[in-house]
Design an enzyme around this catalytic site. Structure first.
Site: not given
Ligand code: AGP
Length: 613
Positions: A2, A27, A74, A98-99, A485, A489, A492, A508, A608
């Protein structure tokens, strides 16, 4: 996480605090509020949702006064409602926090037994009640705050006002950030969770340390120890940041800030979820009955993107440590494959935002087929959290960068807690083994800090390879999802094509891709797959692939393998390697993207939270 802002001095504190809250809204933005103390009278205004809601609410009121304390929330305990919004007032003691108060339930019960009534569901409110009890016992304001806080287990950054002492304001720090700034005149003070909120008013700051309490009064400020009450002298620091930089606490991007927040985020996700002697797990907050816990014969995990990768890791943990058959589905595929889901299925939806349409739809399909639903989310009261029968929140704080980082490591932390909880209930792990795993979890933040301290090594690696067109990421076992992952990263945020593959699959097909232009990231932690991984990276080297090796300290690279770029990771429990090995890959992707000049925090074409199917 927060945001707290507080002001005391000759000016009207309301616009100052509102301006500060605006700078800290990153935050948390579930609710906002402020309290003004004028002539022994507290006036509180609160609003659910973003700060603009509060500003609209008070715009016509021409509020004026000092001191003023403010908060942007938050939510961690207690839904995002106006009643749960800070500040919290009990009999004239007003607090913004906050905490996390880990022991708030037992304190709340103790206070209710003493006749206290609570007006919120939050952990924070117990703090104002405890201070009032000390005041009623005849303790003065600052010692009442000290005594009350000695009862608290957890983390807190606080600002406190007391109606009967309007010429005083108190701020306290314990494991949550809090910065003080000095005004132009004696008796003018600013307090905030983070520097951005202060820069418009002062660049002369004091960083409170953990266990310190600041008492502000017109004649000056004193800083004392929380435990001993002894006065402390603090250094005044001069801040040179520009306001934009400051919002990211000096980091160039939110993503980098969030990568470096991971030790705290993991700690906060563990807080309040271990038993008294920290030898076991306590997830009673989920609210499942013992009968429910024992009824699950299978687990299905549905998620997207990074969250899906977290689910893939969890599959290894669930099956090896709880012996429960576990499947992991990409959410957009799950609902169309006529899934075998029934009354004895636990379906776990993993989602940072709690709003991903594909995951929500998959869970609704699972509900239709009679499954018990558990949400693993980072946003309180999000759609997925509200849909499910139980919720286990990650306490990562807001994740602003589109590329998920601290959300991922806190998802793994929460999932591992869930695995240990179910292993304990099914007795598939002994109490000693569970205690050993909890100890390893508690060590994680330290291990993460050590990896983060060596970020320059990843920047150097990125500098060497940022011009390539393709990357391959290889790993085995429960680290294979980390290869996925790491590749996600990189692609993207840097737009370089990257693929994660099980190392055993290379022969393979993908091995045809390998040549001197192909960097191949290989994760080789000291685990049961090490011997096989060594032969895999020898195959890479034999075809002139550029080997980027992430391993433990003891791995000896065979002499015929030359030109290896190596990053050594501390040895932790085999099960927890995924949480550690993902961090250098996050940094490799971040520095590569910076070198490519892409928009790291908001990469092209991405959002996001994908709230459309
Ligand atoms: C991850 O870096 C991406 N931004 C994306 O794959 C994300 O993980 C995916 O859209 C799922 O989002 P969520 O965890 O909010 O459901």
């Amino acid at each position: 996480m927060c945001g707290i802002v507080a002001y005391m001095g000759p000016r009207n504190g309301v616009p100052i605090v509102l301006d500060g809250l605006r700078k800290l809204e990153y935050r948390g933005y579930d609710s906002a509020g402020l309290a003004i103390l004028n002539d022994h009278k507290i006036e509180i205004h609160r609003s659910v949702g973003k700060l603009i809601g509060l500003e609209d609410k008070i715009r016509e009121k021409n509020l004026c006064g000092t001191p003023v304390i403010g908060h942007t929330r938050w939510a961690t305990h207690g839904r995002p409602t106006e009643a749960n919004a800070h500040p919290h007032n009990y009999e004239g003691v007003v607090v913004v926090h906050n905490g996390i108060v880990e022991n708030y339930l037992e304190l709340r019960q103790e206070l209710i037994a003493l006749g206290h009534t609570f007006s919120s569901e939050t952990d924070t409110e117990v703090i104002s009640h405890l201070i009032v009890r000390e005041l009623k016992a005849g303790t003065d304001f600052e010692n009442a705050v000290r005594q009350a806080l000695l009862r608290i287990r957890g983390t807190y950054a606080l600002a406190v006002l007391y109606e009967q002492e309007p010429e005083k304001m108190i701020a306290v720090r314990q494991s949550s950030p809090l910065v003080l700034a000095l005004g132009e005149t004696v008796g003018e003070y600013f307090v905030a969770s983070d520097i951005p909120a202060l820069l418009a008013w002062s660049r002369d700051v004091i960083f409170l340390d953990d266990g310190e309490l600041a008492v502000f009064a017109e004649q000056g400020m004193r800083i004392i120890g929380l435990a001993d009450g002894d006065q402390r002298e603090k250094e005044i620091r001069r801040i040179a940041w520009d306001p934009i930089m400051a919002e990211k606490s000096g980091y160039k991007h939110f993503m980098l800030k969030e990568i470096f927040e991971q030790p705290d985020a993991v700690s906060n996700t563990l807080l309040g979820r271990l038993n008294e002697d920290r030898s076991g797990v306590d997830l009673s907050e989920i609210g499942f009955s013992e009968e429910q816990w024992q009824s699950f014969k299978e687990i299905k995990i549905v998620a997207c993107g990074t969250s899906w990768h977290a689910g893939l890791v969890a599959k290894y943990w669930f099956e090896s440590l709880t012996r429960i058959p576990t499947e992991v589905d990409i959410a957009s595929e799950f609902r169309y494959r006529d899934p075998l889901v029934g009354l004895e299925t636990l379906v776990i939806g993993i989602s940072q935002s709690g709003e991903t349409a594909d995951t929500l739809a998959a869970l609704q399909e699972a509900r239709r087929r009679g499954a018990c639903l558990l949400a693993l989310c980072n946003v309180m009261e999000s759609s997925i959290a509200r849909l499910c029968d139980g919720v286990l929140y990650t306490h990562a704080g807001p994740e602003i960068g589109v590329a998920s980082t601290k959300a991922f490591t806190t998802q793994l932390t929460a999932l591992f807690l869930l695995v240990l909880e179910m292993a304990a209930r099914r007795q598939t792990l002994s109490a000693e083994e569970i205690s050993r795993q909890v100890k390893a979890l508690l060590h994680l933040p330290v291990a993460l800090e050590k990896v983060l301290a060596r970020a320059p090594e990843l920047e150097k690696m990125a500098r060497k390879y940022h011009h390539v067109n393709d990357y391959l990421y290889l790993a085995r076992g429960l680290n294979f999802p980390i290869a996925l992952e790491g590749a996600l990263k990189l692609k993207e945020i840097s737009y370089i094509h990257a693929e994660g593959y099980p190392a055993g699959e290379m022969k393979h097909g993908p091995i045809a891709l390998i040549d001197e232009n192909m960097p191949v990231v290989v994760l080789a932690p000291p685990d049961r797959h090490l011997e096989k991984i060594i032969s895999n990276f020898q195959e890479v080297a034999a075809r002139d692939g550029r080997l980027l090796l992430f391993s433990g300290p003891d791995l000896e690279v065979p002499e015929e393998v030359s030109g290896v770029d190596r990053f050594v990771v501390e040895v932790v429990g085999e099960e927890l390697n995924p949480l550690l090995y993902v961090v250098p890959l996050q940094l490799l992707a971040y520095y590569t993207a910076v070198l490519k000049g892409t928009d790291v925090d908001q990469p092209r074409n991405l959002a996001k939270s994908v709230t459309v199917e």
